[in-house]
Scaffold this motif. Structure first.
Motif, PDB file in Angstrom:
ATOM      1  N   VAL A 199     -45.449  45.364  49.318  1.00 58.69           N
ATOM      2  CA  VAL A 199     -44.514  44.846  50.330  1.00 58.69           C
ATOM      3  C   VAL A 199     -44.261  43.358  50.073  1.00 58.69           C
ATOM      4  CG1 VAL A 199     -44.142  44.412  52.777  1.00 58.69           C
ATOM      5  CG2 VAL A 199     -45.217  46.549  52.028  1.00 58.69           C
ATOM      6  N   GLY A 200     -42.997  42.989  50.027  1.00 60.08           N
ATOM      7  CA  GLY A 200     -42.615  41.605  49.785  1.00 60.08           C
ATOM      8  C   GLY A 200     -41.543  41.529  48.713  1.00 60.08           C
ATOM      9  N   THR A 201     -41.189  40.316  48.327  1.00 63.91           N
ATOM     10  CA  THR A 201     -40.151  40.101  47.314  1.00 63.91           C
ATOM     11  C   THR A 201     -40.784  39.833  45.956  1.00 63.91           C
ATOM     12  OG1 THR A 201     -38.617  39.233  48.972  1.00 63.91           O
ATOM     13  CG2 THR A 201     -38.143  38.711  46.674  1.00 63.91           C
ATOM     14  N   TRP A 202     -40.286  40.541  44.957  1.00 65.79           N
ATOM     15  CA  TRP A 202     -40.783  40.427  43.586  1.00 65.79           C
ATOM     16  C   TRP A 202     -39.666  39.951  42.666  1.00 65.79           C
ATOM     17  CZ3 TRP A 202     -45.607  42.591  41.638  1.00 65.79           C
ATOM     18  CH2 TRP A 202     -46.423  43.117  42.654  1.00 65.79           C
ATOM     19  N   VAL A 203     -40.038  39.230  41.628  1.00 63.63           N
ATOM     20  CA  VAL A 203     -39.118  38.946  40.526  1.00 63.63           C
ATOM     21  C   VAL A 203     -39.437  39.955  39.436  1.00 63.63           C
ATOM     22  CG1 VAL A 203     -38.357  37.304  38.793  1.00 63.63           C
ATOM     23  CG2 VAL A 203     -38.953  36.502  41.083  1.00 63.63           C
ATOM     24  N   LEU A 204     -38.518  40.903  39.236  1.00 64.70           N
ATOM     25  CA  LEU A 204     -38.711  41.919  38.207  1.00 64.70           C
ATOM     26  C   LEU A 204     -37.909  41.530  36.969  1.00 64.70           C
ATOM     27  CD1 LEU A 204     -38.600  45.301  40.181  1.00 64.70           C
ATOM     28  CD2 LEU A 204     -40.495  43.697  39.832  1.00 64.70           C
ATOM     29  N   THR A 205     -38.530  41.705  35.811  1.00 64.05           N
ATOM     30  CA  THR A 205     -37.888  41.376  34.542  1.00 64.05           C
ATOM     31  C   THR A 205     -37.533  42.663  33.807  1.00 64.05           C
ATOM     32  OG1 THR A 205     -39.146  39.305  34.373  1.00 64.05           O
ATOM     33  CG2 THR A 205     -38.135  40.148  32.350  1.00 64.05           C
ATOM     34  N   TYR A 206     -36.282  42.728  33.368  1.00 64.71           N
ATOM     35  CA  TYR A 206     -35.777  43.884  32.630  1.00 64.71           C
ATOM     36  C   TYR A 206     -35.510  43.470  31.188  1.00 64.71           C
ATOM     37  CZ  TYR A 206     -35.176  45.573  37.409  1.00 64.71           C
ATOM     38  OH  TYR A 206     -35.403  45.919  38.718  1.00 64.71           O
ATOM     39  N   SER A 207     -35.291  44.451  30.314  1.00 64.71           N
ATOM     40  CA  SER A 207     -35.077  44.132  28.903  1.00 64.71           C
ATOM     41  C   SER A 207     -33.905  43.175  28.755  1.00 64.71           C
ATOM     42  CB  SER A 207     -34.831  45.410  28.097  1.00 64.71           C
ATOM     43  OG  SER A 207     -33.667  46.075  28.546  1.00 64.71           O
ATOM     44  N   GLY A 208     -33.977  42.328  27.717  1.00 61.30           N
ATOM     45  CA  GLY A 208     -32.977  41.282  27.553  1.00 61.30           C
ATOM     46  C   GLY A 208     -33.286  40.068  28.385  1.00 61.30           C
ATOM     47  N   ASN A 209     -34.502  40.025  28.955  1.00 55.42           N
ATOM     48  CA  ASN A 209     -34.950  38.906  29.805  1.00 55.42           C
ATOM     49  C   ASN A 209     -34.076  38.749  31.048  1.00 55.42           C
ATOM     50  OD1 ASN A 209     -36.989  36.983  30.170  1.00 55.42           O
ATOM     51  ND2 ASN A 209     -35.682  35.321  29.441  1.00 55.42           N
ATOM     52  N   VAL A 210     -33.552  39.871  31.531  1.00 52.51           N
ATOM     53  CA  VAL A 210     -32.763  39.877  32.768  1.00 52.51           C
ATOM     54  C   VAL A 210     -33.721  39.977  33.951  1.00 52.51           C
ATOM     55  CG1 VAL A 210     -31.058  41.160  34.113  1.00 52.51           C
ATOM     56  CG2 VAL A 210     -30.802  40.957  31.627  1.00 52.51           C
ATOM     57  N   THR A 211     -33.546  39.140  34.951  1.00 48.72           N
ATOM     58  CA  THR A 211     -34.425  39.159  36.121  1.00 48.72           C
ATOM     59  C   THR A 211     -33.631  39.478  37.382  1.00 48.72           C
ATOM     60  OG1 THR A 211     -34.168  36.768  36.490  1.00 48.72           O
ATOM     61  CG2 THR A 211     -36.006  37.491  35.103  1.00 48.72           C
ATOM     62  N   ASP A 212     -34.336  39.980  38.381  1.00 47.45           N
ATOM     63  CA  ASP A 212     -33.697  40.298  39.662  1.00 47.45           C
ATOM     64  C   ASP A 212     -34.745  40.177  40.764  1.00 47.45           C
ATOM     65  OD1 ASP A 212     -31.744  40.996  41.456  1.00 47.45           O
ATOM     66  OD2 ASP A 212     -31.924  43.146  41.112  1.00 47.45           O
ATOM     67  N   ASN A 213     -34.316  39.734  41.928  1.00 50.79           N
ATOM     68  CA  ASN A 213     -35.190  39.696  43.095  1.00 50.79           C
ATOM     69  C   ASN A 213     -35.139  41.044  43.797  1.00 50.79           C
ATOM     70  OD1 ASN A 213     -36.060  36.975  42.898  1.00 50.79           O
ATOM     71  ND2 ASN A 213     -34.102  36.288  43.715  1.00 50.79           N
ATOM     72  N   VAL A 214     -36.288  41.685  43.871  1.00 54.44           N
ATOM     73  CA  VAL A 214     -36.380  43.014  44.478  1.00 54.44           C
ATOM     74  C   VAL A 214     -37.327  42.933  45.669  1.00 54.44           C
ATOM     75  CG1 VAL A 214     -37.038  45.414  44.116  1.00 54.44           C
ATOM     76  CG2 VAL A 214     -35.912  44.143  42.282  1.00 54.44           C
ATOM     77  N   THR A 215     -36.884  43.408  46.827  1.00 57.74           N
ATOM     78  CA  THR A 215     -37.689  43.327  48.039  1.00 57.74           C
ATOM     79  C   THR A 215     -38.121  44.720  48.477  1.00 57.74           C
ATOM     80  OG1 THR A 215     -36.525  41.337  48.755  1.00 57.74           O
ATOM     81  CG2 THR A 215     -37.772  42.545  50.431  1.00 57.74           C
ATOM     82  N   PHE A 216     -39.437  44.910  48.586  1.00 54.57           N
ATOM     83  CA  PHE A 216     -39.989  46.153  49.119  1.00 54.57           C
ATOM     84  C   PHE A 216     -40.327  45.922  50.588  1.00 54.57           C
ATOM     85  CE2 PHE A 216     -40.794  46.380  44.579  1.00 54.57           C
ATOM     86  CZ  PHE A 216     -40.406  47.684  44.275  1.00 54.57           C
ATOM     87  N   THR A 217     -39.768  46.747  51.462  1.00 58.33           N
ATOM     88  CA  THR A 217     -39.864  46.497  52.895  1.00 58.33           C
ATOM     89  C   THR A 217     -40.868  47.385  53.613  1.00 58.33           C
ATOM     90  OG1 THR A 217     -37.991  47.993  53.212  1.00 58.33           O
ATOM     91  CG2 THR A 217     -37.511  45.630  53.074  1.00 58.33           C
TER      92      THR A 217
END
Length: 240
Positions: A31-49
């Protein structure tokens, strides 16, 4: 007899390290906000509620738990631990209804418990199914020294050594914990920047842990920080 005692100390140290650092993620850890890294060094803020725990999840006891979240573009994501794979977590970009339909054929990323570092709330992925491209993740608010950019050793146990303890116990086990990137490999050893701490035996456990059984000379110990290094990865212990 002496060698057996040292090996026993090392084994105890490994168990301690495993219990304290590489513990499996608990449901609410997600639970909380994560910085997830995808291939190509692409990042996204993902929030699990929210997280459900069996038997209150869809499909009853089939899942140990399910963490529901959203990517920044509102895509539904989930982290699931299946009852029949108790040491692995699976990342999906699907909702509950879609996962029921595709089942074991759903695209996913595998997150082994062994690649989840609890003190850093971070993980690495061991396998993916296209089109999923997830590589790793780190929860917002995790300690800065968990960054792999400067190759900082994540933890050294014990972090503090006293002269008094060295008089009572001059043979001490040290647990040196790395990030796994770069991995510890055969031949890697920990070096202590102090003539008072001399490793006698060193054991590498997997790609992240080195156990060093060292002689600590209380007469030579000086108060202050002692640098510990494994190749270019650095950490410190404090002498009191």
């Amino acid at each position: 007899m002496k060698k057996r005692a040292l090996v026993l100390m090392a084994a105890c140290a490994v168990l301690f390290a495993a219990g304290q650092v590489f513990a499996a993620p608990l449901p609410n850890d997600w639970v909380g906000t994560w910085v997830l890294t995808y291939s190509g060094n692409v990042t996204d803020n993902v929030t699990f509620t929210d997280v459900c725990v069996k038997p209150d999840c869809p499909q009853g006891n089939y899942w140990e738990y399910i963490a529901h979240g959203k990517k920044s573009d509102n895509t539904t994501v989930q982290i699931r631990k299946i009852q029949f794979g108790p040491t692995q977590n699976f990342y999906y970009e699907l909702d509950d209804a879609a996962i029921v339909v595709c089942g074991q054929n759903c695209p996913s990323a595998t997150i082994p418990d062994s690649d989840y570092v609890s003190i850093c709330n971070s993980f690495t992925v061991s396998a993916v199914t296209a089109p999923i491209t997830l590589v790793s993740g780190k929860k917002n608010g995790s300690p800065d020294n968990c960054s792999d950019d400067n190759c900082t050793l994540q933890k050294i146990i014990p972090a503090k050594v006293s002269k008094l303890l060295a008089f009572v116990q001059p043979i001490m086990p040290f647990i040196i914990i790395g990030s796994g990137d770069p991995a510890f490999v055969r031949g890697d050893k920990a070096a202590f920047d102090s003539d008072a701490i001399k490793p006698l035996i060193q054991l590498r456990i997997g790609k992240k842990i080195i156990i060093a059984i060292a002689f600590v000379n209380p007469f030579a110990l000086a108060a202050g920080d002692v640098e510990v290094s494994v190749n270019k990865c650095l950490g410190t212990i404090t002498v009191k």
